[in-house]
Design a protein around this motif. Structure first.
Motif, PDB file in Angstrom:
ATOM      1  N   ARG A 146      53.550  37.954  38.206  1.00  9.90           N
ATOM      2  CA  ARG A 146      52.583  39.057  38.322  1.00  9.90           C
ATOM      3  C   ARG A 146      52.192  39.272  39.779  1.00  9.90           C
ATOM      4  O   ARG A 146      52.052  38.317  40.545  1.00  9.90           O
ATOM      5  N   LEU A 147      51.960  40.528  40.121  1.00  2.92           N
ATOM      6  CA  LEU A 147      51.552  40.839  41.502  1.00  2.92           C
ATOM      7  C   LEU A 147      50.208  40.208  41.854  1.00  2.92           C
ATOM      8  O   LEU A 147      49.962  39.873  43.006  1.00  2.92           O
ATOM      9  N   ASP A 148      49.346  40.053  40.832  1.00  4.04           N
ATOM     10  CA  ASP A 148      48.006  39.500  41.110  1.00  4.04           C
ATOM     11  C   ASP A 148      47.940  37.988  40.871  1.00  4.04           C
ATOM     12  O   ASP A 148      46.851  37.420  40.803  1.00  4.04           O
ATOM     13  N   ALA A 149      49.111  37.328  40.776  1.00  4.71           N
ATOM     14  CA  ALA A 149      49.102  35.889  40.457  1.00  4.71           C
ATOM     15  C   ALA A 149      48.306  35.090  41.489  1.00  4.71           C
ATOM     16  O   ALA A 149      47.529  34.194  41.133  1.00  4.71           O
ATOM     17  N   SER A 150      48.480  35.402  42.771  1.00  6.48           N
ATOM     18  CA  SER A 150      47.790  34.593  43.796  1.00  6.48           C
ATOM     19  C   SER A 150      46.276  34.754  43.683  1.00  6.48           C
ATOM     20  O   SER A 150      45.527  33.796  43.908  1.00  6.48           O
ATOM     21  N   CYS A 151      45.806  35.956  43.330  1.00  5.42           N
ATOM     22  CA  CYS A 151      44.353  36.168  43.181  1.00  5.42           C
ATOM     23  C   CYS A 151      43.816  35.307  42.049  1.00  5.42           C
ATOM     24  O   CYS A 151      42.748  34.684  42.162  1.00  5.42           O
TER      25      CYS A 151
END
Ligand SMILES: NC(=O)c1ccc[n+]([C@@H]2O[C@H](COP(=O)([O-])OP(=O)(O)OC[C@H]3O[C@@H](n4cnc5c(N)ncnc54)[C@H](OP(=O)(O)O)[C@@H]3O)[C@@H](O)[C@H]2O)c1
Length: 230
Positions: A62-67
């Protein structure tokens, strides 16, 4: 002071073995899994180690995995961030049959997502720590070992290339940046014929990572600390 490690892709196989290996060595482990299945081996480990094993659920593609991971860490700095998750790709391994969906997923999961996450979470890693991605000797263009699995090998070569490009962008390395080869290991991906147990590989990788603490180098090394040609 306890050492902290983030292990991404920890539900089974090597990732789960690495969770065990670092817990055994007294580290605080933050384990990222797509989902925590009830009564799974990781769930049982969490019951055994309620203070030292912290499970974070997140699909790493997911693009927001790091968040999501950063929020779950609540500001905790890391001695090591280890990006282990990977996939084999289509069983045919034939570029002539490659479809946009399965090839896109292979290169996203094995190359782009781990490096993107490493770059986005690098601020959480202490100076003198280790950022490591699980590569493979199949990544080595020079060794050319991936004839039977060219798409998988290409995805790991892409991972190594992205790591080298990142290194070249940095004026200096505050931590070590590693591409790791775990050996050929008996897991769902490695199969039953592999010579190494998960425990042998994970214990070796733990020693390799521990020895890197306090250094700052970019290297492609195996689970025994032997360098591999890029
Ligand atoms: N086994 C070997 O001989 C060998 C040799 C060289 C390199 N490697 C590399 O070592 C790493 C681990 O391999 P393995 O043999 O343990 O593989 P495995 O048994 O197939 O396990 C793969 C792990 O990656 C996780 N994963 C994949 N995509 C994910 C995503 N989008 N989000 C979260 N988790 C994800 C899986 O989670 P789920 O359970 O949710 O699917 C699973 O925990 C891989 O990078 C592999 O390429 C393995």
């Amino acid at each position: 002071m306890k050492r902290h490690i983030l292990i991404c892709g920890a539900s089974r196989g090597l990732g789960l073995g690495l969770v065990r290996a670092f817990l055994d060595a007294g580290w605080q482990v933050h384990a990222v899994v797509r989902e925590l299945r009830p009564a799974s081996p990781l769930d049982a480990l969490r019951t055994q180690h309620p203070e030292t094993l912290h499970v974070i659920t997140c699909d790493l593609n997911r693009l927001d995995a790091s968040c999501r991971i950063e929020a779950a860490l609540h500001g905790q700095r890391l001695d090591c961030a280890l990006f282990n998750a990977g996939v084999y790709g289509p069983s045919h391994q034939d570029p002539r049959q490659a479809e946009v969906d399965n090839i896109g997923l292979l290169f996203l999961a094995n190359a782009v997502a781990p490096v993107r996450l490493a770059q986005q979470l690098a601020g959480q890693v202490l100076d003198g720590g280790v950022i490591a991605c699980m590569s493979s000797q199949m990544a080595s263009v020079e060794l050319a070992l991936a004839a039977d699995m060219p798409l998988y090998g290409a995805s790991k070569a892409a991972l190594n290339s992205l790591l080298r490009s990142w290194q070249a962008q940095l004026p200096e390395l505050p931590w070590s940046l590693l591409a790791l080869h775990p050996g050929w290991v008996r897991t769902d991906m490695g199969g039953d014929a592999a010579p190494l147990s998960v425990e042998q590989s994970a214990n070796g990788l733990r020693e390799v990572i521990t020895r890197q603490l306090g250094q700052s180098q970019c290297a492609f090394i195996d689970y025994q600390g032997q360098p591999l040609p890029w």
